[in-house]
Design a protein around this motif. Sequence first.
Motif, PDB file in Angstrom:
ATOM      1  N   PHE A  35     -72.084 -11.032 -17.221  1.00 46.62           N
ATOM      2  CA  PHE A  35     -71.601  -9.658 -17.096  1.00 46.62           C
ATOM      3  C   PHE A  35     -70.117  -9.663 -16.728  1.00 46.62           C
ATOM      4  N   TYR A  36     -69.477  -8.522 -16.977  1.00 45.67           N
ATOM      5  CA  TYR A  36     -68.024  -8.429 -16.772  1.00 45.67           C
ATOM      6  C   TYR A  36     -67.627  -6.969 -16.643  1.00 45.67           C
ATOM      7  N   THR A  37     -66.684  -6.691 -15.741  1.00 48.41           N
ATOM      8  CA  THR A  37     -66.159  -5.341 -15.557  1.00 48.41           C
ATOM      9  C   THR A  37     -64.633  -5.392 -15.498  1.00 48.41           C
ATOM     10  N   THR A  38     -63.984  -4.425 -16.155  1.00 49.55           N
ATOM     11  CA  THR A  38     -62.522  -4.426 -16.145  1.00 49.55           C
ATOM     12  C   THR A  38     -61.938  -3.018 -16.247  1.00 49.55           C
ATOM     13  N   LYS A  39     -60.702  -2.892 -15.719  1.00 50.16           N
ATOM     14  CA  LYS A  39     -59.895  -1.694 -15.901  1.00 50.16           C
ATOM     15  C   LYS A  39     -58.584  -2.036 -16.604  1.00 50.16           C
ATOM     16  N   ASP A  40     -58.412  -3.317 -16.917  1.00 52.95           N
ATOM     17  CA  ASP A  40     -57.188  -3.795 -17.544  1.00 52.95           C
ATOM     18  C   ASP A  40     -57.066  -3.268 -18.978  1.00 52.95           C
ATOM     19  N   GLU A  41     -55.915  -2.709 -19.320  1.00 54.30           N
ATOM     20  CA  GLU A  41     -55.731  -2.074 -20.620  1.00 54.30           C
ATOM     21  C   GLU A  41     -55.940  -3.041 -21.790  1.00 54.30           C
ATOM     22  N   LYS A  42     -55.426  -4.270 -21.680  1.00 59.33           N
ATOM     23  CA  LYS A  42     -55.586  -5.257 -22.751  1.00 59.33           C
ATOM     24  C   LYS A  42     -57.051  -5.644 -22.928  1.00 59.33           C
ATOM     25  N   GLU A  43     -57.743  -5.785 -21.805  1.00 57.54           N
ATOM     26  CA  GLU A  43     -59.157  -6.133 -21.857  1.00 57.54           C
ATOM     27  C   GLU A  43     -59.983  -4.980 -22.430  1.00 57.54           C
ATOM     28  N   LEU A  44     -59.597  -3.768 -22.084  1.00 58.38           N
ATOM     29  CA  LEU A  44     -60.306  -2.597 -22.609  1.00 58.38           C
ATOM     30  C   LEU A  44     -60.212  -2.537 -24.133  1.00 58.38           C
ATOM     31  N   LYS A  45     -59.069  -2.905 -24.676  1.00 61.98           N
ATOM     32  CA  LYS A  45     -58.891  -2.911 -26.134  1.00 61.98           C
ATOM     33  C   LYS A  45     -59.849  -3.900 -26.788  1.00 61.98           C
ATOM     34  N   LYS A  46     -60.021  -5.072 -26.172  1.00 63.92           N
ATOM     35  CA  LYS A  46     -60.950  -6.079 -26.712  1.00 63.92           C
ATOM     36  C   LYS A  46     -62.381  -5.550 -26.707  1.00 63.92           C
ATOM     37  N   LEU A  47     -62.768  -4.949 -25.599  1.00 64.28           N
ATOM     38  CA  LEU A  47     -64.154  -4.516 -25.434  1.00 64.28           C
ATOM     39  C   LEU A  47     -64.488  -3.285 -26.269  1.00 64.28           C
ATOM     40  N   CYS A  48     -63.518  -2.418 -26.466  1.00 61.69           N
ATOM     41  CA  CYS A  48     -63.763  -1.229 -27.287  1.00 61.69           C
ATOM     42  C   CYS A  48     -64.102  -1.616 -28.730  1.00 61.69           C
ATOM     43  N   LYS A  49     -63.608  -2.767 -29.174  1.00 56.10           N
ATOM     44  CA  LYS A  49     -63.866  -3.214 -30.544  1.00 56.10           C
ATOM     45  C   LYS A  49     -65.324  -3.620 -30.756  1.00 56.10           C
ATOM     46  N   ILE A  50     -65.998  -4.036 -29.691  1.00 57.72           N
ATOM     47  CA  ILE A  50     -67.390  -4.487 -29.833  1.00 57.72           C
ATOM     48  C   ILE A  50     -68.379  -3.526 -29.174  1.00 57.72           C
ATOM     49  N   CYS A  51     -67.864  -2.430 -28.618  1.00 51.91           N
ATOM     50  CA  CYS A  51     -68.718  -1.472 -27.913  1.00 51.91           C
ATOM     51  C   CYS A  51     -69.513  -0.613 -28.887  1.00 51.91           C
ATOM     52  N   PRO A  52     -70.822  -0.421 -28.662  1.00 51.89           N
ATOM     53  CA  PRO A  52     -71.640   0.403 -29.554  1.00 51.89           C
ATOM     54  C   PRO A  52     -71.472   1.904 -29.352  1.00 51.89           C
ATOM     55  N   ILE A  53     -70.772   2.313 -28.299  1.00 49.75           N
ATOM     56  CA  ILE A  53     -70.563   3.739 -28.046  1.00 49.75           C
ATOM     57  C   ILE A  53     -69.507   4.275 -29.005  1.00 49.75           C
ATOM     58  N   GLU A  54     -69.853   5.335 -29.706  1.00 41.10           N
ATOM     59  CA  GLU A  54     -68.942   5.923 -30.690  1.00 41.10           C
ATOM     60  C   GLU A  54     -67.693   6.504 -30.008  1.00 41.10           C
ATOM     61  N   ASN A  55     -66.570   6.431 -30.723  1.00 42.38           N
ATOM     62  CA  ASN A  55     -65.315   7.038 -30.256  1.00 42.38           C
ATOM     63  C   ASN A  55     -64.774   6.412 -28.975  1.00 42.38           C
ATOM     64  N   ALA A  56     -65.139   5.161 -28.715  1.00 43.04           N
ATOM     65  CA  ALA A  56     -64.618   4.475 -27.534  1.00 43.04           C
ATOM     66  C   ALA A  56     -63.277   3.838 -27.885  1.00 43.04           C
TER      67      ALA A  56
END
Length: 207
Positions: A35-56
């Motif tokens: 598991f992993y949690t972040t608020k870092d903008e660069k990390e958020l960009k990586k995770l949004c690419k694989i996130c199943p939630i629409e419009n993330a």
Amino acid sequence: GSSKKYEKAFKDLGYEEMEEFDEDDFEDDIEDGIFYTTKDEKELKKLCKICPIENAKAKNVSSISIGGREDDDGYYSVFTITFKSKADAEKAFEKSVDALDESYENYKDWASKKELGQDDGDDFYSMAYVGSYSGSFSDIFMVDSKTITYIDGYFNYSEDVYDDYVAFYEAIERDCPTELVKNEIRSKKEHNKELNDVAEAIDAAQR
């Protein structure tokens, strides 16, 4: 608050916490739980690419928590996203629910009633399918006005990862989508016994 609750659940299951997100490392280590949690903008960009939630989209998101486990018999993943605004969260939730409902309608074209289940409300949508030995489950819900959690799972047998999936729901005190269907995913032992019984019946008929 929800990410802390989930982190505790993952820690209690013995999952490893990543210090920095790397997709290759995540895939390599997910078999043991991670598991992993972040608020870092660069990390958020990586995770949004694989996130199943629409419009993330990273520009609209303030934090993401991800966790789960996978092996040869199945997987489950947990994504929690906190958006910067209520409007973005509501839009993402509505689009995600529409996508899940479309998937549910596709299942209805060929699955029997005992194999398929669905439930929804103003702040959640859950669906479940369990066939002869495998099953898939999807559950999305608003944790609060800006936070969405999406839990997705697929299992071939009711062992190991499946048991962790059910235990995770128990830990966060939420109803598991497995309760939506009458069918139950069988264990490998039950599946193999059925195959042996069929083989023995065929052998006996040929004698």
